[in-house]
Enzyme design. Structure first.
Site, PDB file in Angstrom:
ATOM      1  N   LYS A  50     -34.265 -33.706 -78.534  1.00  0.00           N
ATOM      2  CA  LYS A  50     -33.010 -33.717 -78.043  1.00  0.00           C
ATOM      3  C   LYS A  50     -32.236 -35.130 -77.988  1.00  0.00           C
ATOM      4  CE  LYS A  50     -33.209 -30.583 -74.426  1.00  0.00           C
ATOM      5  NZ  LYS A  50     -32.933 -29.941 -72.896  1.00  0.00           N
TER       6      LYS A  50
ATOM      7  N   GLU B   2     -32.814 -20.179 -83.365  1.00  0.00           N
ATOM      8  CA  GLU B   2     -32.545 -19.946 -81.810  1.00  0.00           C
ATOM      9  C   GLU B   2     -30.914 -20.191 -81.396  1.00  0.00           C
ATOM     10  OE1 GLU B   2     -34.174 -23.574 -80.011  1.00  0.00           O
ATOM     11  OE2 GLU B   2     -33.128 -25.031 -81.533  1.00  0.00           O
TER      12      GLU B   2
END
Length: 174
Positions: free
Chosen positions: A34, A67
């Site tokens: 992230k 995803e």
């Protein structure tokens, strides 16, 4: 900051399902990290917003599903196997994802962490997405076509009920 009724949203999704679209995956190659550089995910979220749907499911050039813009993607295939992409740098192996893997084991569902393509999503018995903010959301429409019978599936519904019960140890780190 403002409160977000995530439990209520999850229950609405469980009852009615959500819609999604596919979009090319434009992100950099270390999606498991992230960072503040979430431009690719932001662009995918804009694709979903423009289409008036809940999520954009990202697809590689070779057709492999990675995803959602901010959620993991799952299918129950025609053999009854729960599939989700493997935990590689191509996706974020989040806590909710790992909890759902544990729930599947608790429910006795066969799990295969393997890649699948858009055709497998379209032909799936169930398609759903998971995240910390959506919990488990059954996808009932993809690219404006129904998934299976167009209603939330049995596994996603049971898994969400189990997820909302809590009372389980935290999943092991990847």
């Amino acid at each position: 900051a403002r409160p977000k009724p995530v439990r209520d949203l999850a229950l609405r999704a469980m009852n009615a399902g959500v819609a999604a679209v596919t979009t090319p995956d434009l992100r950099w190659r270390r999606r498991d990290v992230k960072t503040v550089s979430l431009l690719g995910a932001s662009l995918a979220k804009q694709v979903a917003a423009d289409a008036g749907v809940f999520e954009a499911i990202q697809v590689e050039d070779d057709g492999r599903v990675t995803e959602g813009a901010s959620r993991n993607a799952w299918i129950i295939d025609t053999d009854g196997v729960l599939k989700t992409p493997p935990p590689t740098p191509d996706l974020l192996n989040g806590i909710t994802r790992r909890v759902v893997l544990n729930i599947a084991t608790e429910l006795g569902v066969t799990v295969k962490q393997d890649w699948f393509d858009v055709a497998a999503m379209r032909n799936a018995v169930e398609l759903f997405i998971t995240s910390a903010s959506a919990f488990i959301a059954p996808v009932v429409r993809l690219d404006d076509a129904p998934i299976a019978d167009g209603r939330p599936g049995a596994f996603a519904t049971a898994a969400l009920r189990r997820y909302l019960e809590g009372d389980r140890p935290a999943p092991a780190a990847p």
